[in-house]
Design a protein around this motif. Sequence first.
Motif, PDB file in Angstrom:
ATOM      1  N   CYS A  21       0.843  -1.248  -0.008  1.00 15.89           N
ATOM      2  CA  CYS A  21      -0.008   0.004   0.074  1.00 15.89           C
ATOM      3  C   CYS A  21       0.881   1.165  -0.061  1.00 15.89           C
ATOM      4  CB  CYS A  21      -1.047   0.137   1.313  1.00 15.89           C
ATOM      5  SG  CYS A  21      -0.164  -0.599   2.674  1.00 15.89           S
ATOM      6  N   LYS A  22       0.086   2.347   0.093  1.00 12.05           N
ATOM      7  CA  LYS A  22       0.780   3.697   0.237  1.00 12.05           C
ATOM      8  C   LYS A  22       0.564   4.402   1.570  1.00 12.05           C
ATOM      9  CE  LYS A  22       0.680   5.111  -4.659  1.00 12.05           C
ATOM     10  NZ  LYS A  22       0.581   6.029  -5.829  1.00 12.05           N
ATOM     11  N   SER A  93      -6.982   2.431   5.352  1.00 13.74           N
ATOM     12  CA  SER A  93      -6.118   3.504   5.834  1.00 13.74           C
ATOM     13  C   SER A  93      -5.568   4.325   4.497  1.00 13.74           C
ATOM     14  CB  SER A  93      -5.124   2.896   6.515  1.00 13.74           C
ATOM     15  OG  SER A  93      -3.882   3.694   6.586  1.00 13.74           O
ATOM     16  N   CYS A  94      -5.524   3.377   3.373  1.00 11.43           N
ATOM     17  CA  CYS A  94      -5.039   4.032   2.070  1.00 11.43           C
ATOM     18  C   CYS A  94      -5.098   3.021   0.995  1.00 11.43           C
ATOM     19  CB  CYS A  94      -3.558   4.215   2.149  1.00 11.43           C
ATOM     20  SG  CYS A  94      -2.536   2.789   2.515  1.00 11.43           S
ATOM     21  N   PRO A  95      -4.891   3.465  -0.279  1.00 11.51           N
ATOM     22  CA  PRO A  95      -4.946   2.394  -1.359  1.00 11.51           C
ATOM     23  C   PRO A  95      -4.085   1.048  -1.249  1.00 11.51           C
ATOM     24  CG  PRO A  95      -4.997   4.553  -2.123  1.00 11.51           C
ATOM     25  CD  PRO A  95      -4.803   4.672  -0.856  1.00 11.51           C
ATOM     26  N   THR A  96      -4.793   0.069  -1.324  1.00 12.59           N
ATOM     27  CA  THR A  96      -4.123  -1.160  -0.940  1.00 12.59           C
ATOM     28  C   THR A  96      -4.238  -2.188  -2.163  1.00 12.59           C
ATOM     29  OG1 THR A  96      -4.366  -0.685   1.314  1.00 12.59           O
ATOM     30  CG2 THR A  96      -4.129  -3.001   0.711  1.00 12.59           C
ATOM     31  N   VAL A  97      -3.137  -3.050  -2.177  1.00 15.04           N
ATOM     32  CA  VAL A  97      -3.112  -4.181  -3.125  1.00 15.04           C
ATOM     33  C   VAL A  97      -2.847  -5.407  -2.086  1.00 15.04           C
ATOM     34  CG1 VAL A  97      -1.767  -5.572  -4.964  1.00 15.04           C
ATOM     35  CG2 VAL A  97      -1.872  -3.110  -4.957  1.00 15.04           C
ATOM     36  N   PRO A  98      -4.199  -6.182  -2.124  1.00 16.44           N
ATOM     37  CA  PRO A  98      -3.917  -7.449  -1.162  1.00 16.44           C
ATOM     38  C   PRO A  98      -3.083  -8.486  -1.735  1.00 16.44           C
ATOM     39  CG  PRO A  98      -6.031  -7.360  -2.410  1.00 16.44           C
ATOM     40  CD  PRO A  98      -5.373  -6.001  -2.568  1.00 16.44           C
ATOM     41  N   ARG A 128      -5.269   1.303 -10.669  1.00 17.82           N
ATOM     42  CA  ARG A 128      -6.896   0.747 -11.163  1.00 17.82           C
ATOM     43  C   ARG A 128      -7.766   0.725 -10.144  1.00 17.82           C
ATOM     44  NH1 ARG A 128      -8.196  -3.040 -15.126  1.00 17.82           N
ATOM     45  NH2 ARG A 128      -9.778  -4.772 -14.340  1.00 17.82           N
ATOM     46  N   THR A 129      -7.390   0.292  -8.795  1.00 18.80           N
ATOM     47  CA  THR A 129      -8.371   0.169  -7.946  1.00 18.80           C
ATOM     48  C   THR A 129      -8.780   1.322  -6.794  1.00 18.80           C
ATOM     49  OG1 THR A 129      -6.572  -1.101  -6.708  1.00 18.80           O
ATOM     50  CG2 THR A 129      -7.908  -2.164  -7.941  1.00 18.80           C
ATOM     51  N   ALA A 130      -7.596   2.449  -6.759  1.00 17.20           N
ATOM     52  CA  ALA A 130      -7.773   3.444  -5.774  1.00 17.20           C
ATOM     53  C   ALA A 130      -9.288   4.126  -5.787  1.00 17.20           C
ATOM     54  CB  ALA A 130      -6.811   4.518  -6.112  1.00 17.20           C
ATOM     55  N   VAL A 234     -16.406  -1.257  -8.281  1.00 18.90           N
ATOM     56  CA  VAL A 234     -17.340   0.199  -8.501  1.00 18.90           C
ATOM     57  C   VAL A 234     -16.486   1.248  -7.929  1.00 18.90           C
ATOM     58  CG1 VAL A 234     -19.524   0.924  -7.938  1.00 18.90           C
ATOM     59  CG2 VAL A 234     -19.337  -1.332  -8.560  1.00 18.90           C
ATOM     60  N   ALA A 235     -16.562   2.440  -8.483  1.00 17.20           N
ATOM     61  CA  ALA A 235     -16.072   3.672  -7.783  1.00 17.20           C
ATOM     62  C   ALA A 235     -16.888   4.032  -6.449  1.00 17.20           C
ATOM     63  CB  ALA A 235     -16.111   4.832  -8.983  1.00 17.20           C
ATOM     64  N   GLU A 236     -16.229   4.352  -5.648  1.00 14.89           N
ATOM     65  CA  GLU A 236     -16.880   4.843  -4.480  1.00 14.89           C
ATOM     66  C   GLU A 236     -18.095   5.736  -4.435  1.00 14.89           C
ATOM     67  OE1 GLU A 236     -13.672   5.810  -1.755  1.00 14.89           O
ATOM     68  OE2 GLU A 236     -12.890   3.627  -1.396  1.00 14.89           O
ATOM     69  N   HIS A 237     -17.723   6.581  -5.453  1.00 12.04           N
ATOM     70  CA  HIS A 237     -18.807   7.936  -5.481  1.00 12.04           C
ATOM     71  C   HIS A 237     -19.966   7.228  -6.236  1.00 12.04           C
ATOM     72  CE1 HIS A 237     -16.857   8.126  -9.512  1.00 12.04           C
ATOM     73  NE2 HIS A 237     -17.904   8.788  -9.898  1.00 12.04           N
TER      74      HIS A 237
END
Length: 272
Positions: A21-22, A93-98, A128-130, A234-237
């Motif tokens: 993650c960042k 907490s932040c954008p994450t790649v599991p 892509r996933t943020a 799906v975008a959060e918004h």
Amino acid sequence: MTDRGPEQASAESALYVFAVCKLPDPAAFAGLPGVAAGAPLRPLPFGGLTAIVQTVRAADFTDEVWQARMSDRDELERYARAHHDVVSAAAASCPTVPLPLATLYHGEERAQQALLDETERFLAALRRTANHSEWGVKVYAAASPVPDPSPVQRRSETPAALSRPAPGTGLAYLERKRGVQARRERRHEDALRLAETVDAAFQDLAAAGRRLRLHAPELEGKGRVQVLNATYLVAEHRAAELDALTRALRDATGARIDISGPWVPYSFVGEV
């Protein structure tokens, strides 16, 4: 990415990696046990990114031990939940790649180098996933019983009459069998159209989608059959639009449509 081999059996420790993650917030992991009691979760910086890691006993994660754990449903669920809890905390907490369950490395330097080699892939997955979440969609159609095409004997007939086929009996049986097959084919076509209709609607809303293997009918119970098992990024918004879309599709199709989420986008980080 798992670096687990025979040499680990005698090693004292290994490094378990949960996610990349960042700028994670260390407070997000407070109180989480991870997969090894007593060992703290900690950040491991590399190439401008951060991995969330934990030191574990290598002997607990040899191939032999892990295969035995995989066959124990309760034990596997315990590890999967512990892994998911850490990944979810990172994603909050932040954008994450599991990373996949049981991603391990034999030493911190080897972990850093292996992760560094994958930096571009991680960055692409983060882009892509943020600000997106994963949502599951399952669609069920009513299961219709298939009639028996066998000819029905009339009780009033004598034994002698029953021993002789009535005129046209064979032809009537074939016609009934053809009718059963035609109805089965129509139901199959209806199910395909239903799946395509729902999938297309969710694809329009989502940034990406994946269709998964359908569940076996015996797992769904009587009276229903699964025709679509899919997951969407799906975008959060736009998440608030999901309920309205689902209600509209239920009204339009009469099908049962279940949605679940939001989830960490596990299904969409390996496609970059």
